[in-house]
Design a protein around this motif. Structure first.
Motif: not given
Length: 343
Positions: A102, A117, A125, A128, A177-178
């Motif tokens: 992360y 991530k 990514s 997020l 993912d939060k």
């Protein structure tokens, strides 16, 4: 020159700099310039992937309220861009990574912390989540939130975000993912102190928060799962009355010494750490031989301390005495507006 180890230098590209540079450090502490590694605007904070094969870089910019983070593949003498994503706000100034890949970004102007991530190849990514801070402090620079750094707790799944503007430390976890705030959510720092960075004691229980505006270090501990400020100590000599603001903080792996940089006093403050209770005792101050020591780093085996002086375009190498904590000047080299040192 025998280059025993190398390090990256993040810069402001307002004057002569073109981006990220690479330098060498010899076994004797001598510095050498290897060269430009990547052209990028204001790469002011850098972090490596867990496998050391990728480099994550924030560009301290504000393009219509948006900041960006880039990932690069680390090659022998160059960096190849892999990906570029939004950081979750304007003016990103910090990036951190944990063992689960992360990535957190602190966006100073927006007062937000972004969550991304990376995969094992260094590809980022999409953004997020974004944690928006709210509130304000008491000084001119604290009229709105200004997230200055975000850290992963070394002993538990917790993100610790430092907000200079709200004068608080914010606590959250990553779930699905939060960001989710913890029960405590935040901790107020001494009034007007303007927290900026932190470093964890090797025991993974105590943290030392560097307060930029107050020129102090606060020892933060936990009691029954709740954080509190136990003590605060100045980073400046008692007889110094001119303007100064603290920038960076690091503790040695053995937990014996802590260092902090002063922009104005132009020094590294040296503290001895009490191993029983974590309290700090001032040992002295080392002149950084330049102006505005923004960031500094201990070399991997901690026998040298390397300082980036932003306003005088120079990097300084000090030999570190592991028994006394004291620093001795070794070498100096030119660097364009250096603001981050990463081994």
């Amino acid at each position: 020159m025998n280059t025993a180890q190398t390090f990256y230098v993040g810069t402001y590209t307002k004057k002569d700099s073109k981006g990220i540079y690479k330098y060498g450090l010899s076994k004797a502490g001598k510095l050498s310039k290897i060269g430009l590694q990547a052209t990028i605007v204001n790469p002011t904070f850098l972090v490596k992937s867990n496998d050391k094969k990728s480099l994550f870089v924030i560009g301290e910019t504000d393009k219509n309220g948006v900041g960006f983070i880039r990932s690069f593949k680390i090659e022998k003498d160059s960096l190849t861009q892999i990906s570029k994503e939004k950081t979750g706000g304007a003016g990103p100034c910090f990036v951190g990574i944990n063992k689960d890949n992360y990535i957190v970004t602190a966006n100073y102007r927006a007062g937000t912390v972004g969550l991304l991530k990376t995969d094992t190849n260094g590809k980022l990514s999409k953004l997020l989540d974004v944690q928006q801070h709210f509130g304000k402090g008491t000084t001119e620079r604290q009229k709105a939130p200004h997230a200055h750094s975000a850290w992963f707790h070394p002993a538990k799944k917790e993100v610790i975000s430092i907000d200079l503007g709200t004068n608080e430390i914010w606590f959250s976890k990553i779930e699905n993912d939060k960001f989710t705030f913890t029960a405590q959510q935040k901790l107020a720092m001494p009034i007007g102190s303007g927290p900026r960075h932190l470093t964890f004691h090797p025991n993974k229980k105590w943290m030392y928060v560097l307060n930029e505006l107050g020129n102090t270090v606060s020892l933060v501990k936990e009691n029954n799962g709740k954080y509190f400020v136990e003590s605060t100590i100045t980073t400046l000599p008692a007889d110094f009355t001119e303007f100064s603001k603290s920038a960076d903080i690091h503790i040695t792996k053995d937990g014996k010494f802590l260092y902090a940089s002063n922009r104005g006093h132009q020094s590294i403050a040296i503290f001895e750490v009490n191993k029983e209770n974590g309290s700090l005792k001032t040992i002295g101050y080392e002149n950084v031989r330049g102006d505005h020591p923004r960031n500094f780093s201990l070399s991997p085996n901690e026998d040298f301390l390397i300082v980036a002086n932003q306003n005088t375009d120079n990097i300084i190498s000090f030999k570190r005495d592991e028994k006394t904590g004291n620093l001795t000047f070794v070498d100096e080299i030119k660097a364009p507006m250096p603001v981050c040192i990463l081994f």
